[in-house]
Design an enzyme around this catalytic site. Structure first.
Site, PDB file in Angstrom:
ATOM      1  N   HIS A  56       0.799  -1.152  -0.076  1.00 48.96           N
ATOM      2  CA  HIS A  56       0.172  -0.034   0.002  1.00 48.96           C
ATOM      3  C   HIS A  56       0.878   1.399   0.075  1.00 48.96           C
ATOM      4  CE1 HIS A  56      -3.672  -2.068   1.951  1.00 48.96           C
ATOM      5  NE2 HIS A  56      -3.165  -2.585   0.951  1.00 48.96           N
ATOM      6  N   GLU A  58       1.013   3.920   1.811  1.00 49.13           N
ATOM      7  CA  GLU A  58       1.606   4.453   3.006  1.00 49.13           C
ATOM      8  C   GLU A  58       2.641   3.641   3.551  1.00 49.13           C
ATOM      9  OE1 GLU A  58      -1.698   3.624   2.173  1.00 49.13           O
ATOM     10  OE2 GLU A  58      -2.749   4.388   3.698  1.00 49.13           O
ATOM     11  N   CYS A  86      -5.882   1.694   5.900  1.00 48.57           N
ATOM     12  CA  CYS A  86      -6.420   0.606   6.405  1.00 48.57           C
ATOM     13  C   CYS A  86      -5.910   0.161   7.668  1.00 48.57           C
ATOM     14  CB  CYS A  86      -6.389  -0.604   5.360  1.00 48.57           C
ATOM     15  SG  CYS A  86      -4.687  -1.334   5.446  1.00 48.57           S
ATOM     16  N   CYS A  89      -1.879  -0.073   7.505  1.00 43.02           N
ATOM     17  CA  CYS A  89      -1.269   0.905   7.469  1.00 43.02           C
ATOM     18  C   CYS A  89      -1.452   1.944   8.675  1.00 43.02           C
ATOM     19  CB  CYS A  89      -1.666   1.687   6.340  1.00 43.02           C
ATOM     20  SG  CYS A  89      -1.276   0.903   4.549  1.00 43.02           S
TER      21      CYS A  89
END
Lengths: 152, 152
Positions: A56, A58, A86, A89
């Protein structure tokens, strides 16, 4: 609204748009180090390209910034991301000791900050950053909406 | 107890012990692909060495397995880890669609499976693996206890 905050979110939005062109869900992230006064990461989703479910935006930003700064703690750093993080993260943001997070669109189905596991509100969460949601929210959400509509 | 399960946990414990020798918190993880009948990842914590707060053993194992298998979904895979996963790792396990997780010691302060955010019990959690805790629990916990005592 603070010009700088909007600028960094625009930077993250540009990265998100590039992700869409690679067929990745368009989410972008920027990390700014307030002590160095420099952007130390500017990336977007790469789950498909890297065969990596943890890739992801992040997570990649935290890894890039840690590498750039030679530290596993990003205490002077602020994260700008186009979508609510999420739970994975959000927990990584806490582990990295990030100072503030600014996010674009809210994510009732997948988010882990204002929705779902609400990572920073857990009594066992050791570091809670300042959180500012809804920055450039419409533009962030539209980018995602257009991406998913085009793939139907 | 199933011999195979104990064997893979022993493998993870050996990796955890190597992490301690590098000055990292001793946690090890192994991923076994049940379709290929092969170990596809065998790693341990590298947060300090990599300047990366996300470099928990489970995350490195998921990234290694995804790379090895050329897929961001690890549907036939089982994860063996010496400590209860934290919320970041539990969420990553869910994103990776891992089939089963076996963990050693429980972690009331930092865990995110049986404690804290209880990631798999969230209504917004899209994939819940089968979970088996307390495998080789004493040995896993002793490794951690000895590590922290030696550093006081």
């Amino acid at each position: 609204m603070d010009i700088e905050i909007v600028d960094y979110m625009e930077m993250a939005l540009n990265s998100a748009a590039l992700a869409a062109r690679r067929g990745e869900v368009p989410v972008g992230a920027v990390i700014f180090d307030s002590r160095l006064e420099r952007v130390v990461a500017n990336v977007s989703n790469q789950m498909i390209g890297r065969h990596d479910p943890t890739a992801h935006a992040e997570m990649l930003a935290i890894r890039a910034a840690g590498n750039m700064l030679g530290s596993e703690r990003l205490v002077d750093c602020d994260l700008y991301v186009t979508l609510e993080p999420c739970p994975m993260c959000a927990a990584a943001i806490s582990l990295a000791r990030i100072r503030r997070i600014y996010f674009g669109a809210y994510d009732p189905k997948g988010g882990g900050v204002e929705y779902g596991a609400r990572i920073f509100d857990q009594p066992t969460c050791h570091h809670k950053p300042e959180v500012y949601g809804g920055i450039k929210e419409e533009k962030s959400a539209l980018l995602l909406k257009n991406f998913f509509e085009a793939r139907r």
